[in-house]
Design an enzyme around this catalytic site. Structure first.
Site, short mmCIF file in Angstrom:
data_model
loop_
_atom_site.label_atom_id
_atom_site.label_comp_id
_atom_site.label_asym_id
_atom_site.label_seq_id
_atom_site.Cartn_x
_atom_site.Cartn_y
_atom_site.Cartn_z
NE ARG A 12 -1.83 10.36 27.49
CZ ARG A 12 -1.66 9.74 26.46
NH1 ARG A 12 -2.62 10.16 25.46
NH2 ARG A 12 -0.57 9.11 26.09
CG HIS A 63 -4.71 6.96 26.81
ND1 HIS A 63 -4.14 6.70 25.78
CD2 HIS A 63 -3.85 6.68 27.88
CE1 HIS A 63 -2.72 6.42 26.05
NE2 HIS A 63 -2.44 6.45 27.48
CD GLU A 97 -3.94 5.91 18.78
OE1 GLU A 97 -5.07 6.43 18.83
OE2 GLU A 97 -3.07 6.02 19.61
CD GLU A 130 -7.28 7.60 24.00
OE1 GLU A 130 -6.02 8.23 23.83
OE2 GLU A 130 -6.89 6.42 23.84
CG HIS A 149 -5.15 3.85 22.38
ND1 HIS A 149 -4.50 4.54 23.42
CD2 HIS A 149 -4.79 2.55 22.66
CE1 HIS A 149 -4.09 3.80 24.45
NE2 HIS A 149 -4.07 2.55 23.94
ZN LIG Z 1 -4.60 6.42 23.69
#
Ligand SMILES: [Zn+2]
Length: 350
Positions: free
Chosen positions: A182, A128, A324, A131, A250
């Site tokens: 993204r 992504h 994350e 990020e 991420h």
């Molecule tokens: Zn992501």
């Protein structure tokens, strides 16, 4: 709802979402929330101010060097990886595992003390594009393994395979054109790009993903439609015997998510995944006092089909996580300006 952008796509009732609203529409938007009894608070009062700050880099890093005080461009990252391969040929191997749609090299760095068929930790970042905190974390891992002799023990018995920027086209686009891009940059008939983390062959398009090409979670027109996800697939399948742990990096949130994303049932080795996840959390907590939530993707955030973490689990890699990271490249951090009893938010951007 004009001029508003959903930063996250909660697919379950009573879950928080993040929405960016233009200044012109803010009052109307807040009125609508209050009229409907929806609690909220303002996490970032001026997104443009933050974006301008992080983009306003006057001094670039010297070619071949690394910095963790500014966000590096793709060519700067590659120059550092090249330099490592030159400086540390006995432990570092640079592999080009494919090319992005726009022709950029997809670079994987292998760190190994030698020998073959050793257990391997595989990590990828920035599928992504926006990020931005993900590549520095991958690069810091590389930096500490290779350039800090105290860490040599970490690659004696295991190998590391790390891709710091899996979606370089999107990553560059976030630097040049749209900070909040993204997806990949493959052209569609109307909109560009595919969500790489909805493009894997794991219950593809069944839930938590969009068949509409202009959506941020667009699945692509078929599984593995993107050269970036094809490259990952090919590499993992050709090293499937060796890869024992898969990590997809991420932002944002503080989540360590294990499979599955497409169903709330736990995988067969959930105890092992939770135990290792808790060890990760304890290690992080001992450094900065922050806790991560260790939970399955679908139970922690929401449903998502076609993710890399589910696909690698189905290929037999039992230790598979989506990480994350907190705050993300925009430096997003909830402010103290709270308007109602909304839940504390730490919603991942997956
Ligand atoms: Zn992501």
């Amino acid at each position: 709802m004009n001029a508003s952008i959903f930063w996250s796509d909660s697919r379950q009732l009573s879950r928080p979402v993040d929405i960016m609203v233009s200044p012109l529409g803010q009052h109307e938007f807040e009125d609508a929330l209050e009229f409907n009894g929806i609690s909220y608070h303002i996490a970032v009062s001026n997104v443009a101010k933050i974006v301008n700050t992080e983009s306003n880099i006057e001094t670039r890093v010297e070619s071949g060097n690394i910095t963790f005080t500014e966000f590096m461009r793709h060519d700067e990252i590659n120059a550092y990886l090249d330099q490592l391969a030159v400086n540390y040929p006995e432990i570092v191997t640079k592999e080009v595992i494919g090319r992005s749609f726009e022709g950029r090299e997809l670079i994987l760095l292998r760190i190994s003390s030698g020998g073959s068929q050793k257990p391997t930790i595989f990590a990828e970042a920035a599928i992504h594009a926006r990020e931005w905190i993900a590549p520095p974390v991958a690069l810091y891992t590389i930096n500490q393994l290779v350039e800090n002799p105290e860490n040599a023990g970490f690659y004696q018995d295991i190998d590391w395979a790390i891709i710091p920027v899996l979606n370089p086209d999107g990553y560059e686009y976030t630097h040049t054109t749209d900070r909040f891009w993204r997806k990949t940059r493959t052209p569609g008939t109307i909109c560009h790009g595919v969500d790489g983390n909805r493009n894997f062959d794991a219950r593809w398009r069944e839930t938590g993903a969009s068949a509409w090409q202009c959506d941020n979670t667009y699945t692509g027109h078929r599984v593995f439609s993107e050269p970036e996800t094809q490259a990952i697939r090919n590499y993992i399948l050709s090293h499937i015997e060796d890869i024992k742990l898969f990590l997809d990096i991420h932002s944002f949130g503080r989540w360590l998510l294990y499979p599955y994303g497409y169903i709330t049932d736990d995988p067969d080795n959930v105890d092992e995944l939770r135990t290792l996840g808790q060890l990760f959390n304890d290690a992080v907590y001992s450094v900065n006092g922050e806790n991560y939530t260790v939970v399955s993707f679908a139970n922690g955030l929401y449903y998502a089909a076609g993710t890399s973490v589910d696909w690698v689990k189905e290929q037999g890699i039992d230790l598979a996580y989506t990480l994350e990271l907190p705050r993300g490249g925009t430096g997003v951090r909830p402010s103290s300006r709270r308007y109602s009893a909304g839940r504390p938010r730490d919603v991942g951007r997956f």
